[in-house]
Scaffold this motif. Structure first.
Motif, PDB file in Angstrom:
ATOM      1  N   MET A 118       0.877  -1.286  -0.058  1.00  0.00           N
ATOM      2  CA  MET A 118       0.006  -0.019  -0.165  1.00  0.00           C
ATOM      3  C   MET A 118       0.896   1.024   0.112  1.00  0.00           C
ATOM      4  O   MET A 118       1.229   1.646  -0.834  1.00  0.00           O
ATOM      5  N   GLY A 119       1.299   1.935   1.174  1.00  0.00           N
ATOM      6  CA  GLY A 119       1.945   3.083   1.369  1.00  0.00           C
ATOM      7  C   GLY A 119       3.344   2.920   0.999  1.00  0.00           C
ATOM      8  O   GLY A 119       3.796   1.842   1.481  1.00  0.00           O
ATOM      9  N   ILE A 120       4.219   3.926   0.722  1.00  0.00           N
ATOM     10  CA  ILE A 120       5.618   4.063   0.647  1.00  0.00           C
ATOM     11  C   ILE A 120       6.238   5.275   1.396  1.00  0.00           C
ATOM     12  O   ILE A 120       5.680   6.174   1.287  1.00  0.00           O
ATOM     13  N   ALA A 121       6.990   4.619   2.320  1.00  0.00           N
ATOM     14  CA  ALA A 121       7.997   5.568   3.146  1.00  0.00           C
ATOM     15  C   ALA A 121       9.185   5.629   2.347  1.00  0.00           C
ATOM     16  O   ALA A 121      10.099   4.707   2.556  1.00  0.00           O
ATOM     17  N   LEU A 122       9.798   6.733   1.955  1.00  0.00           N
ATOM     18  CA  LEU A 122      10.988   6.809   1.256  1.00  0.00           C
ATOM     19  C   LEU A 122      11.952   7.613   2.129  1.00  0.00           C
ATOM     20  O   LEU A 122      11.909   8.591   2.559  1.00  0.00           O
ATOM     21  N   GLY A 123      13.358   6.957   2.192  1.00  0.00           N
ATOM     22  CA  GLY A 123      14.386   7.839   3.207  1.00  0.00           C
ATOM     23  C   GLY A 123      15.558   7.145   3.167  1.00  0.00           C
ATOM     24  O   GLY A 123      15.715   5.813   2.757  1.00  0.00           O
ATOM     25  N   ASP A 124      16.772   7.985   3.281  1.00  0.00           N
ATOM     26  CA  ASP A 124      18.221   7.391   3.599  1.00  0.00           C
ATOM     27  C   ASP A 124      18.224   7.301   5.272  1.00  0.00           C
ATOM     28  O   ASP A 124      18.970   7.989   5.909  1.00  0.00           O
ATOM     29  N   PHE A 125      17.809   6.145   5.589  1.00  0.00           N
ATOM     30  CA  PHE A 125      17.589   5.951   7.131  1.00  0.00           C
ATOM     31  C   PHE A 125      18.911   5.809   7.702  1.00  0.00           C
ATOM     32  O   PHE A 125      19.145   6.013   9.074  1.00  0.00           O
ATOM     33  N   MET A 126      19.973   4.989   6.953  1.00  0.00           N
ATOM     34  CA  MET A 126      21.211   4.730   7.722  1.00  0.00           C
ATOM     35  C   MET A 126      22.502   5.833   6.998  1.00  0.00           C
ATOM     36  O   MET A 126      23.770   5.391   7.214  1.00  0.00           O
ATOM     37  N   HIS A 127      22.069   6.736   6.499  1.00  0.00           N
ATOM     38  CA  HIS A 127      22.812   7.796   5.783  1.00  0.00           C
ATOM     39  C   HIS A 127      24.008   7.172   4.863  1.00  0.00           C
ATOM     40  O   HIS A 127      25.263   7.362   5.135  1.00  0.00           O
ATOM     41  N   GLY A 135       3.940  12.908  -4.323  1.00  0.00           N
ATOM     42  CA  GLY A 135       3.396  11.688  -4.126  1.00  0.00           C
ATOM     43  C   GLY A 135       3.985  10.905  -2.805  1.00  0.00           C
ATOM     44  O   GLY A 135       4.796  11.425  -2.114  1.00  0.00           O
ATOM     45  N   GLY A 136       3.812   9.690  -2.664  1.00  0.00           N
ATOM     46  CA  GLY A 136       4.105   8.763  -1.832  1.00  0.00           C
ATOM     47  C   GLY A 136       3.342   8.520  -0.583  1.00  0.00           C
ATOM     48  O   GLY A 136       2.187   8.776  -0.610  1.00  0.00           O
ATOM     49  N   SER A 137       3.919   8.127   0.499  1.00  0.00           N
ATOM     50  CA  SER A 137       3.021   7.870   1.787  1.00  0.00           C
ATOM     51  C   SER A 137       1.864   6.769   1.257  1.00  0.00           C
ATOM     52  O   SER A 137       2.041   5.814   0.446  1.00  0.00           O
ATOM     53  N   TYR A 138       0.548   7.025   1.564  1.00  0.00           N
ATOM     54  CA  TYR A 138      -0.481   6.573   0.878  1.00  0.00           C
ATOM     55  C   TYR A 138      -1.539   7.699   0.248  1.00  0.00           C
ATOM     56  O   TYR A 138      -2.109   8.403   1.117  1.00  0.00           O
ATOM     57  N   LEU A 139      -1.393   7.789  -1.105  1.00  0.00           N
ATOM     58  CA  LEU A 139      -2.377   8.769  -1.677  1.00  0.00           C
ATOM     59  C   LEU A 139      -2.107  10.102  -1.320  1.00  0.00           C
ATOM     60  O   LEU A 139      -3.125  11.064  -1.102  1.00  0.00           O
ATOM     61  N   SER A 140      -0.925  10.341  -0.475  1.00  0.00           N
ATOM     62  CA  SER A 140      -0.673  11.892  -0.225  1.00  0.00           C
ATOM     63  C   SER A 140       0.583  12.676  -0.626  1.00  0.00           C
ATOM     64  O   SER A 140       1.152  11.853  -1.483  1.00  0.00           O
ATOM     65  N   GLN A 141       0.702  13.776  -0.077  1.00  0.00           N
ATOM     66  CA  GLN A 141       1.783  14.682  -0.546  1.00  0.00           C
ATOM     67  C   GLN A 141       2.137  15.438   0.906  1.00  0.00           C
ATOM     68  O   GLN A 141       1.701  16.053   1.519  1.00  0.00           O
TER      69      GLN A 141
END
Length: 592
Positions: free
Chosen positions: A330-339, A525-531
């Protein structure tokens, strides 16, 4: 002082961009001072997340059918942060959706746009803006399709999309037909703007869910695909036909051309598409596209920079989980969590599964670390939707927030732990690749059960703290604000493209403060249908300045900004460096 800062930060501009280099994590683990402190959970340093919705004046309420007899009634609820009047303060757009019965009788549900009043409150400006009744709305994303510098709003719908052009005077105009998007009549869910061919104009991808029609609906509980744990529920998506996705190229004249067939993203298998994001996952300078599919393998389209894509979902390791199974993605969280200089992501899932965590290993290879990270254990038993990597306490390490809510109200009748309304979950980054579930320690608001869907994160009040805006399928939204905890430093960047697309979508900033090196990307976009807020925010722990910040523009150039004072907002224009800098709102308010 401002003049001095402007002189310092313009050094190093105009370098040509090679693919974004990757930095390892070793230097961070060996860093001195605050960078060397072991993560200590919530031992007096983590803020409490407080529900401030009532004080904001927001009265929006998402409509919801009590029994949720049809799948189309359970999927709406995206929320978008959009600074529509370009005053530097994020405004909020909530989508709304009617029930099947309402639709049959010609009744509509009102979406809402709230203007940020700069004082902690918001005013409903929906009617003036003209964005109240776009469609049976699902989600919303932000882009600047005509490159005029004003952010436009795209709403995905049961029955297509609506593109609202920002007129620059507080109003919007529906330009769906003139833009060439009225032929998209399927059930649209996720969408994302991104300039995949680097021509300076943002293109548009739209994911579609199932082929569902009001005059051809399977009856509630009527067959095996309308049962859950022995009880009657809505039908689908299993047993329903999927709808193919669409890619539209920006013609630079206010119109789009459908290039789905020749691009390679046509979704021939008609999977149940939900959320989509553009990002350069292998750091080769060319945009790739991630699309989640409900109960089916995900797509990860690797781009060649010219508009051709190849699905690398299976070869990259993100199509399925580590057990080789497709989940309800479903939703997407995008990030560089470990640098590491690489974008990883978490995908939310259904109650009998867990949030899937894919660590980017480089070279378009990912490793499923759901179990090893601790995320899988803490997310089992919940139906997750909107999600985000977010640094609420500005320590420079992104934590993970997930909002939940079941699909079936009928689960409340079961003798089990399943509930229709569910709490939210917060996992604190332990800085070693693992996360600690601190959901029950970060404030009572997280424990309030709700039927949540969309989630958007941004600094609503321009004070250096990130808020989370949650849209609920049932009832009013919830706005969570971090209070208390360590008062760490931060920095925020608003990017303006010139040769690149005007909103600078998919531009990246790599900020170095001592041994703390972070990467952020501007995403549609990203998360679930959100900005989320279209500003890049970094927590800096106890660092009082950023030694240097490299801006990687979509058009291939790099600008290096140096000696940036912390606790400031920096507006960076492509080719010109910092063109404006502001202290936080609280500090500005103290001045005569």
């Amino acid at each position: 002082m401002v003049v001095a800062v402007l002189c310092l930060v313009r050094a190093g501009m105009g370098q040509k961009n090679t693919p974004l280099p990757e930095q390892g994590v070793t230097r961070h683990r060996a860093a001195k001072g605050s960078d060397a402190k072991a993560a200590s959970g919530l031992a007096g340093n983590y803020p409490q997340l407080v529900d401030i919705t009532a004080s904001t004046g927001i009265q929006f309420e998402h409509f919801s059918s009590p029994e949720q007899k049809f799948i189309v009634e359970s999927m709406s609820g995206g929320v978008a942060l959009i600074d529509y009047d370009r005053d530097g303060w994020p405004d909020i757009y909530f989508t709304n959706a009617q029930s099947v019965d309402m639709a049959i009788h010609g009744k509509k549900a009102r979406s809402a746009l709230y203007h940020n009043n700069h004082d902690g409150t918001f005013t409903d400006v929906t009617d003036k803006a003209g964005v109240g009744y776009p469609c049976w709305a699902m989600g919303a994303v932000v882009g600047d399709y005509n490159n005029d510098g004003w952010p436009d709003l795209l709403v995905t719908c049961f029955g297509g999309v609506v593109l609202y052009r920002n007129n620059g005077d507080g109003t919007f105009t529906d330009v769906t037909k003139s833009a060439g998007l009225s032929g998209d009549t399927q059930w649209a869910t996720g969408a994302a703007f991104g300039d995949y061919d680097n021509d300076g104009w943002a293109d548009l991808f739209i994911s579609h869910y199932v082929d569902f029609h009001l005059n051809d609906m399977a009856a509630f509980g009527s067959n095996d695909t309308c049962k859950y744990l022995g009880i009657d529920v809505q039908c689908g998506p299993r047993g329903l036909k999927g709808s193919p996705d669409s890619l539209y190229h920006n013609n630079k004249d206010g119109t789009f051309t459908d290039v789905t067939a020749k691009s390679g993203v046509g979704d021939a298998e008609r999977r149940y598409g939900l959320t989509a994001v553009w990002s350069d996952f292998n750091n080769d300078g060319k945009l790739d596209l991630l699309v989640t599919n409900d109960g089916q393998p995900n797509y990860l389209y690797q781009g060649d920079g010219t508009g051709k894509f190849v699905d690398a979902g299976f070869t990259s390791g993100v199509a399925l989980n580590e057990d080789g199974a497709a989940q309800a993605n479903m939703g997407i969280a995008l990030g560089d969590f470990m640098h590491t200089g690489r974008m990883s992501f978490v995908i939310s899932h259904f109650d009998n599964e867990y949030a899937a965590f894919y660590r980017n290993e480089g070279g378009m290879n990912f490793k499923d670390i759901s179990m090893a990270s601790g995320i899988a254990k803490g997310t089992r038993g919940y139906v997750g939707w909107g999600d985000a990597f977010v640094d609420f306490h500005n320590d420079g390490w992104e934590d993970f927030l997930l909002v939940n809510g079941h699909v079936y109200p009928q689960v409340d009748s079961l003798h089990s732990k399943l509930r229709y309304a569910e709490p939210k979950l917060l996992f604190v980054n332990q800085r070693d690749g693992t996360f600690k579930d601190c959901s029950d320690l970060a404030g009572a608001a997280l424990q309030i059960p709700q039927v949540s869907r969309g989630l958007a994160v941004g600094d609503l009040f321009n004070d250096g703290k990130l808020e989370a805006v949650v849209e609920n399928l049932v009832g009013k939204p919830m706005i969570l604000r971090p209070e208390g905890g360590a008062q760490n430093h931060w920095i925020s960047f608003q990017l303006e493209g010139v040769k690149s697309n005007r909103l600078a979508l998919n531009a990246r900033v790599r900020a170095t403060a001592g041994g703390l090196v972070q990467l952020g990307e501007l995403i549609s976009g990203g998360s679930y249908l959100s900005q989320n807020d279209l500003r890049i925010h970094f927590g800096l722990a106890d660092h009082e300045r950023v030694d240097n910040a490299k801006v990687f523009w979509p058009d291939g150039k790099v600008e290096t900004l140096t000696n940036l004072i912390a606790d400031r907002f920096y507006v960076v224009r492509e080719g010109q460096g910092v063109v404006s800098t502001k202290p936080p709102a609280a500090e500005r308010a103290k001045r005569p």
